[in-house]
Design a protein around this motif. Structure first.
Motif, PDB file in Angstrom:
ATOM      1  N   VAL A 179      45.101  58.129 -85.124  1.00 26.85           N
ATOM      2  CA  VAL A 179      46.006  57.642 -84.088  1.00 26.85           C
ATOM      3  C   VAL A 179      45.246  57.486 -82.766  1.00 26.85           C
ATOM      4  O   VAL A 179      44.393  58.304 -82.411  1.00 26.85           O
ATOM      5  N   ARG A 180      45.535  56.412 -82.043  1.00 21.23           N
ATOM      6  CA  ARG A 180      44.833  56.120 -80.793  1.00 21.23           C
ATOM      7  C   ARG A 180      45.762  55.364 -79.855  1.00 21.23           C
ATOM      8  O   ARG A 180      46.733  54.733 -80.274  1.00 21.23           O
ATOM      9  N   LEU A 181      45.456  55.433 -78.568  1.00 23.04           N
ATOM     10  CA  LEU A 181      46.259  54.744 -77.572  1.00 23.04           C
ATOM     11  C   LEU A 181      46.195  53.239 -77.783  1.00 23.04           C
ATOM     12  O   LEU A 181      45.134  52.696 -78.105  1.00 23.04           O
ATOM     13  N   ALA A 182      47.321  52.578 -77.548  1.00 24.19           N
ATOM     14  CA  ALA A 182      47.374  51.123 -77.695  1.00 24.19           C
ATOM     15  C   ALA A 182      47.061  50.405 -76.398  1.00 24.19           C
ATOM     16  O   ALA A 182      46.985  49.170 -76.378  1.00 24.19           O
TER      17      ALA A 182
ATOM     18  N   ARG B 219      56.583  55.768 -71.716  1.00 24.88           N
ATOM     19  CA  ARG B 219      56.245  55.296 -73.048  1.00 24.88           C
ATOM     20  C   ARG B 219      54.868  55.842 -73.424  1.00 24.88           C
ATOM     21  O   ARG B 219      54.073  56.176 -72.551  1.00 24.88           O
ATOM     22  N   LEU B 220      54.597  55.915 -74.714  1.00 31.76           N
ATOM     23  CA  LEU B 220      53.270  56.292 -75.203  1.00 31.76           C
ATOM     24  C   LEU B 220      52.952  55.454 -76.439  1.00 31.76           C
ATOM     25  O   LEU B 220      53.030  55.922 -77.578  1.00 31.76           O
ATOM     26  N   PRO B 221      52.601  54.170 -76.235  1.00 33.27           N
ATOM     27  CA  PRO B 221      52.322  53.292 -77.376  1.00 33.27           C
ATOM     28  C   PRO B 221      50.991  53.638 -78.036  1.00 33.27           C
ATOM     29  O   PRO B 221      49.986  53.857 -77.357  1.00 33.27           O
ATOM     30  N   VAL B 222      50.988  53.676 -79.367  1.00 37.76           N
ATOM     31  CA  VAL B 222      49.783  54.012 -80.125  1.00 37.76           C
ATOM     32  C   VAL B 222      49.675  53.085 -81.328  1.00 37.76           C
ATOM     33  O   VAL B 222      50.648  52.445 -81.749  1.00 37.76           O
TER      34      VAL B 222
ATOM     35  N   LEU C  12      50.329  65.075 -76.501  1.00 41.03           N
ATOM     36  CA  LEU C  12      49.679  64.064 -77.341  1.00 41.03           C
ATOM     37  C   LEU C  12      48.781  63.159 -76.500  1.00 41.03           C
ATOM     38  O   LEU C  12      47.670  62.818 -76.923  1.00 41.03           O
ATOM     39  N   LEU C  13      49.243  62.770 -75.316  1.00 40.57           N
ATOM     40  CA  LEU C  13      48.384  61.953 -74.452  1.00 40.57           C
ATOM     41  C   LEU C  13      47.093  62.692 -74.121  1.00 40.57           C
ATOM     42  O   LEU C  13      45.995  62.117 -74.182  1.00 40.57           O
ATOM     43  N   THR C  14      47.209  63.962 -73.768  1.00 36.53           N
ATOM     44  CA  THR C  14      46.015  64.737 -73.440  1.00 36.53           C
ATOM     45  C   THR C  14      45.042  64.782 -74.614  1.00 36.53           C
ATOM     46  O   THR C  14      43.827  64.566 -74.456  1.00 36.53           O
TER      47      THR C  14
ATOM     48  N   LEU D  13      55.334  56.765 -79.121  1.00 36.62           N
ATOM     49  CA  LEU D  13      55.530  58.167 -79.474  1.00 36.62           C
ATOM     50  C   LEU D  13      56.549  58.879 -78.601  1.00 36.62           C
ATOM     51  O   LEU D  13      56.946  60.009 -78.919  1.00 36.62           O
ATOM     52  N   ILE D  14      56.988  58.267 -77.512  1.00 44.21           N
ATOM     53  CA  ILE D  14      58.106  58.834 -76.759  1.00 44.21           C
ATOM     54  C   ILE D  14      59.413  58.419 -77.414  1.00 44.21           C
ATOM     55  O   ILE D  14      60.200  59.251 -77.853  1.00 44.21           O
ATOM     56  N   HIS D  15      59.657  57.124 -77.512  1.00 41.25           N
ATOM     57  CA  HIS D  15      60.926  56.622 -78.040  1.00 41.25           C
ATOM     58  C   HIS D  15      61.125  56.975 -79.517  1.00 41.25           C
ATOM     59  O   HIS D  15      62.232  57.333 -79.936  1.00 41.25           O
ATOM     60  N   ASP D  16      60.062  56.875 -80.307  1.00 38.89           N
ATOM     61  CA  ASP D  16      60.179  57.054 -81.755  1.00 38.89           C
ATOM     62  C   ASP D  16      60.013  58.489 -82.224  1.00 38.89           C
ATOM     63  O   ASP D  16      60.365  58.812 -83.362  1.00 38.89           O
ATOM     64  N   PHE D  17      59.487  59.371 -81.367  1.00 41.36           N
ATOM     65  CA  PHE D  17      59.083  60.681 -81.862  1.00 41.36           C
ATOM     66  C   PHE D  17      59.444  61.817 -80.902  1.00 41.36           C
ATOM     67  O   PHE D  17      60.287  62.657 -81.218  1.00 41.36           O
TER      68      PHE D  17
END
Length: 445
Positions: free
Chosen positions: A403-406, A425-428, A281-283, A165-169
Motif C-alpha cells: 500500500v502506498r500514497l496515491a 482524505r487518505l487516497p492510496v 497510517l499516513l505516518t 482510507l478515511i472514507h472506506d476504512f
C-alpha cells in the motif's frame, strides 16, 4: 503569531509589559503564525516556537475567543490534573460564551452536559455509569467483533487496487463498533453513520449540518432508550441497556444526560479512533523503515501504535478548562475565569520529556504520552481506541503489503478545527488482493 497577545514587534525587545488582565507578558520573538492553512497542515513548528519562547501563551482563537495555550509537557500534565481548572462552562467569562465554535456551540445545541464538560460529583456519577463499557477487559472481549468489522471493510475494497482510507476504512470501523457497543440495531446504523459524518466534518459540511445531526442523534437515542427499557432482558449487555439498569437502580440519568452521551461517545470511541487510524497510517506510509519493520515483527504493533499516538496523535488540544481562581502554570499567572487549552500535540513533542521528539521511534522507552489526556478526564475510550488502532493498522499492512500514497503527502488536506487533528482524505493504491488472503505480517494485536 496571528493576533497573539504579547507577540513582540521587535524580536530583540527585552522590556516586560502587562497584558489587559494585569499579567506580566514577556515579548515573544516572531514565529510561525497560528491557525493558518499552513498551521493546520503542520502545527509542530509553531508549537516548538511557543514551547521555547511562550510556553503558557494568551492568544486569540479563530472564533474571536481569547484563551491560554499550555504547550510544555510538565505544565500540560499539571494543568490536566489541576482541580482549580474547571470543565464546567458556567465558570467561563462572558466573552467565551459568545464563541462560534467548540463548547459554546455545544451548550446552545443542548448536548453540553457530558463528561468532558462536568466536574465532580456529576462527572464522577456519569463516568461510573459509562466506564464499564470501556474497560480494557471489555475492549479485549470486543476484539473478535472489531477484527470481523476490519476484515469486512477491507473485503469491500482490497480487490480494487485503490481506496480512500478515511472514507472506506478509518471512518466506518469505529462508528460501526460504537453502534454495536450502544446496541444500535443494524437496520439503523446507516443513519447513525450519516449523522456522525456530519458531526465529524465540522465546518466543511452543509450549513447547520452539525446542529441537525446533533438533534437527530439526540432524538434517536431518546427513542432507543425508551424501546430498550420496554423490552429489556438479562441477556442485553450493550451500553444503553447498562445505562437503563443503572438508572432504574437509583443511578439517575436525565434525558439531557442520555442525549449528551451521543456527543461524548463520538469523542471517546469514534472521532479519536478515526484520527488514530488515519494519522497513524499516513505516518507509516511516509516512514518506510518503520513500516517494513512492523510487517516483519508483529510484536512491534503495540509499541508502534503508542509512538504513533505521541508523534501525531488524534487529539491536538484537550477540551476547554476554566480557571476558578488565579492559577500559576509554568511561572505564568492566569486570572480566574479564563479559558485554558492544553495543547497535547505540543506537549508530546517536548524535547524536555522525549529525546529527539520529532523522530518516529517505536522503540522509544518510557513513552508516557498525553494523547489520551491525564487525570480524571483521561479518555474513557482509550482501551477501545488502542484495540481498534492496532487491529486496523496491523490487518491493513498484512493484507495490503505494498500500500502506498496515491498523491504526495504535502497535498493531503487536514480537517480544520481546534480540538481534533485528522485528515479529510487518505487516497492510496496497492496491488489488488487475490481471492486468498495473504498470511504473515502483523496481526490485529
Amino acid at each position: 503569531m496571528a493576533r497573539d497577545q504579547g507577540a513582540a514587534r521587535d524580536a530583540d525587545a527585552a522590556d516586560v509589559t502587562d497584558d489587559p488582565a494585569g499579567c506580566p507578558v514577556h515579548p515573544v520573538p516572531a514565529g510561525p503564525e497560528l491557525f493558518t492553512r499552513e498551521f493546520i497542515t503542520d502545527p509542530y513548528p509553531a508549537y516548538a516556537h511557543l514551547r521555547e519562547y511562550a510556553p503558557v501563551h494568551r492568544t486569540t482563537l479563530p472564533s474571536g475567543v481569547e484563551a491560554w495555550l499550555v504547550t510544555r509537557y510538565a505544565d500540560a500534565r499539571q494543568a490536566l490534573a489541576d482541580q482549580r481548572l474547571s470543565k464546567d462552562p458556567r465558570r467561563s467569562e462572558a466573552a467565551w460564551k459568545q464563541g462560534k465554535v467548540g463548547v459554546p456551540g455545544e451548550q446552545r445545541s443542548g448536548v453540553g452536559a457530558h463528561l468532558l464538560n462536568l466536574d465532580p460529583p456529576d462527572h464522577t456519577r456519569l463516568r461510573r455509569l459509562v466506564s464499564k463499557a470501556f474497560t480494557p477487559r471489555r475492549a479485549e472481549e470486543f476484539r473478535p467483533r472489531v477484527q470481523a468489522l476490519t476484515d469486512r471493510l477491507l473485503d469491500d475494497f482490497a480487490r480494487t487496487g485503490e481506496a480512500d482510507l478515511i472514507h472506506d476504512f478509518a471512518f466506518p470501523l469505529p462508528i460501526y463498533a460504537i453502534c454495536d457497543l450502544l446496541g444500535v440495531p443494524e437496520e439503523d446504523q446507516a443513519d447513525f453513520r450519516t449523522w456522525a459524518g456530519m458531526m465529524i466534518r465540522h465546518g466543511s459540511g452543509p450549513r447547520g449540518g452539525v446542529a441537525r445531526a446533533v438533534r437527530h442523534m439526540r432524538t434517536y437515542l431518546a427513542e432507543l432508550i425508551h424501546r430498550k427499557r420496554a423490552t429489556l432482558t438479562d441477556a442485553d449487555d450493550d451500553l444503553i441497556s447498562g445505562l437503563i439498569r443503572a438508572s432504574d437502580h437509583g443511578e439517575h440519568l436525565t434525558e439531557d444526560e442520555a442525549a449528551a452521551m451521543a456527543f461524548i461517545l463520538l469523542f471517546a470511541g469514534f472521532e479519536t479512533t478515526v484520527n488514530l487510524i488515519g494519522n497513524g497510517l499516513l505516518t507509516l506510509l511516509t516512514h518506510d523503515r518503520e513500516r517494513l519493520a512492523l510487517r516483519a515483527d508483529p510484536e512491534l504493533l503495540a509499541p508502534t501504535v503508542e509512538e504513533l499516538l505521541r508523534y501525531d496523535g488524534p487529539v491536538e488540544v484537550a477540551t476547554w478548562r476554566f480557571s476558578t481562581t488565579e492559577v500559576e502554570i509554568g511561572g505564568t499567572r492566569i486570572p480566574a475565569g479564563e479559558p485554558v487549552l492544553v495543547v497535547l500535540a505540543a506537549a508530546d513533542r517536548d524535547p524536555r520529556r522525549f529525546p529527539a521528539p520529532d523522530l518516529l521511534d517505536p522503540a522509544r522507552a518510557d513513552n508516557q504520552h498525553l494523547a489520551f489526556g491525564h487525570g480524571i478526564h483521561y479518555c474513557i475510550g482509550a482501551p477501545l481506541a488502542r484495540l481498534e488502532g492496532q487491529i486496523a493498522i496491523g490487518t491493513l499492512l498484512r493484507r495490503l503489503p505494498d500500500v502506498r500514497l496515491a498523491l504526495p503527502a504535502d497535498e493531503l488536506r487536514w480537517r480544520g478545527g481546534l480540538i481534533m487533528r485528522g485528515l479529510q482524505r487518505l487516497p492510496v493504491t496497492f496491488t489488488p488482493e487475490a481471492d486468498g488472503r495473504e498470511a504473515g505480517g502483523p496481526q490485529g494485536g
